[in-house]
Design an enzyme around this catalytic site. Structure first.
Site, PDB file in Angstrom:
ATOM      1  N   CYS A 124       0.841  -1.198   0.000  1.00  0.00           N
ATOM      2  CA  CYS A 124       0.000   0.000   0.000  1.00  0.00           C
ATOM      3  C   CYS A 124       0.881   1.256   0.000  1.00  0.00           C
ATOM      4  O   CYS A 124       0.672   2.183  -0.790  1.00  0.00           O
ATOM      5  CB  CYS A 124      -0.919  -0.047   1.227  1.00  0.00           C
ATOM      6  SG  CYS A 124      -2.156   1.258   1.260  1.00  0.00           S
ATOM      7  N   CYS A 125       1.889   1.286   0.888  1.00  0.00           N
ATOM      8  CA  CYS A 125       2.788   2.451   0.931  1.00  0.00           C
ATOM      9  C   CYS A 125       3.547   2.597  -0.380  1.00  0.00           C
ATOM     10  O   CYS A 125       3.802   3.708  -0.847  1.00  0.00           O
ATOM     11  CB  CYS A 125       3.782   2.327   2.091  1.00  0.00           C
ATOM     12  SG  CYS A 125       3.145   2.864   3.678  1.00  0.00           S
ATOM     13  N   CYS A 145      -1.348   8.632   7.205  1.00  0.00           N
ATOM     14  CA  CYS A 145      -2.688   8.239   6.758  1.00  0.00           C
ATOM     15  C   CYS A 145      -3.526   7.805   7.963  1.00  0.00           C
ATOM     16  O   CYS A 145      -3.004   7.168   8.894  1.00  0.00           O
ATOM     17  CB  CYS A 145      -2.594   7.060   5.799  1.00  0.00           C
ATOM     18  SG  CYS A 145      -1.670   7.388   4.302  1.00  0.00           S
ATOM     19  N   CYS A 180      -3.429   4.172   9.514  1.00  0.00           N
ATOM     20  CA  CYS A 180      -2.157   3.667  10.047  1.00  0.00           C
ATOM     21  C   CYS A 180      -1.555   4.608  11.086  1.00  0.00           C
ATOM     22  O   CYS A 180      -0.344   4.594  11.316  1.00  0.00           O
ATOM     23  CB  CYS A 180      -1.156   3.468   8.913  1.00  0.00           C
ATOM     24  SG  CYS A 180      -1.751   2.339   7.651  1.00  0.00           S
ATOM     25  N   CYS A 223       7.311   4.315   6.187  1.00  0.00           N
ATOM     26  CA  CYS A 223       6.453   4.063   5.027  1.00  0.00           C
ATOM     27  C   CYS A 223       7.274   3.667   3.818  1.00  0.00           C
ATOM     28  O   CYS A 223       6.752   3.129   2.855  1.00  0.00           O
ATOM     29  CB  CYS A 223       5.630   5.303   4.704  1.00  0.00           C
ATOM     30  SG  CYS A 223       6.619   6.724   4.245  1.00  0.00           S
TER      31      CYS A 223
HETATM   32  S1  SF4 Z   1       0.437   4.723   5.605  1.00  0.00           S
HETATM   33 FE1  SF4 Z   1      -1.112   3.055   5.576  1.00  0.00          FE
HETATM   34  S2  SF4 Z   1      -2.820   3.785   4.318  1.00  0.00           S
HETATM   35 FE2  SF4 Z   1      -1.060   5.158   3.955  1.00  0.00          FE
HETATM   36  S3  SF4 Z   1      -0.091   4.350   2.162  1.00  0.00           S
HETATM   37 FE3  SF4 Z   1       0.953   3.392   3.891  1.00  0.00          FE
HETATM   38  S4  SF4 Z   1      -0.163   1.468   4.353  1.00  0.00           S
HETATM   39 FE4  SF4 Z   1      -1.422   2.726   2.946  1.00  0.00          FE
END
Ligand code: SF4
Length: 251
Positions: free
Chosen positions: A127-128, A215, A218, A241
């Site tokens: 995701c990151c 975010c 998280c 991240c």
């Molecule tokens: S901080 Fe969490 S929601 Fe944001 S990009 Fe990374 S995994 Fe995804």
């Protein structure tokens, strides 16, 4: 991109040594002096990346007051707190600047379709990568210098950060960038004293126990005595991240 015509070194002439020397020479200089050096050397080839944490705000405020017109950008993952987005607007009004929002290729809905719903719960690294690292890589490809608000006191991982680092941000294409971290020697207390004295707006989530804010899925409030970044990715080993580590160690 690293334009060697502006540099006192070239990439094939022991860049590590020269960057480290340059970093050492900047380490004891004031924030004003470091930013002025960067502006005089790179101008708008250097840009401030911010997620609106305290130290980034200190950098931008110093730059604005010294008429150093660095471009400013943020990574808008689509998952920022409403409070963070409101702060961005307030700061743009205060400093009379446009803060560029860098966005991922896919919306949250598109990501859910291709990778599964709520990817941050199952594969936060992926995701990151999709929502922060890849968009940042594209932005860095247009710059000579990325100015960050990293402080050595934020976490174990950050305690050896140099004020100037040479980073290979795209191993495939062999692209490098200089990363300027002019806040490394500032403490959390220094930052907050400055923001209060200069009456700079800050993220109201800080008043609710949040220290490092990213975010919303998280980010959690932090307890007394914990690392500032302990509230990030609760329940996972993950502490970064990736935007400051995807390149490996700075040299
Ligand atoms: S901080 Fe969490 S929601 Fe944001 S990009 Fe990374 S995994 Fe995804």
């Amino acid at each position: 991109m690293l334009r060697t015509d502006k540099m006192a070194f070239t990439l094939d002439s022991k860049p590590q040594l020269d960057v480290r020397d340059l970093s050492d020479s900047l380490d004891n200089k004031s924030l004003e002096d470091v930013l002025s050096w960067c502006w005089d050397t790179f101008g708008k080839g250097a840009a401030i990346g911010t997620s609106f944490q305290g130290s980034g705000l200190v950098i931008i405020d110093h730059a604005r007051k010294a008429n150093l017109d660095f471009p400013i950008f943020t990574i808008e993952t689509g998952l920022l707190f409403p409070e963070t987005l409101a702060l961005k607007q307030r700061l743009e009004n205060l400093w009379e600047v446009d803060i560029e929002s860098i966005r991922p290729e896919q919306t949250i809905e598109e990501q859910a379709d291709t990778m599964g719903k709520e990817l941050w719960k199952t594969r936060p690294e992926t995701c990151c990568q999709m929502r922060k690292v890849l968009p940042l890589q594209s932005k860095l490809a247009t710059l000579d210098v990325w100015i960050t608000g990293i402080r050595r006191g934020q976490s174990e991982e950050r305690k050896n950060t140099g004020i100037l680092e040479l980073y290979q941000f795209d191993k495939l294409r062999g692209n490098y960038i200089l990363k300027l971290n002019p806040m490394v020697n500032w403490s959390r207390e220094d930052v907050w004293q400055y923001l209060q004295e200069e009456q700079i707006p800050y993220n109201e989530l800080h008043d609710r126990g949040y220290r490092s804010i990213g975010c919303w899925p998280c980010t959690k409030p932090v307890g007394e005595g914990q690392d500032e970044r302990a509230g990030r990715w609760e329940g996972f080993e993950k502490t970064e991240c990736g935007i400051h580590t995807f390149l490996g160690q700075g040299i």
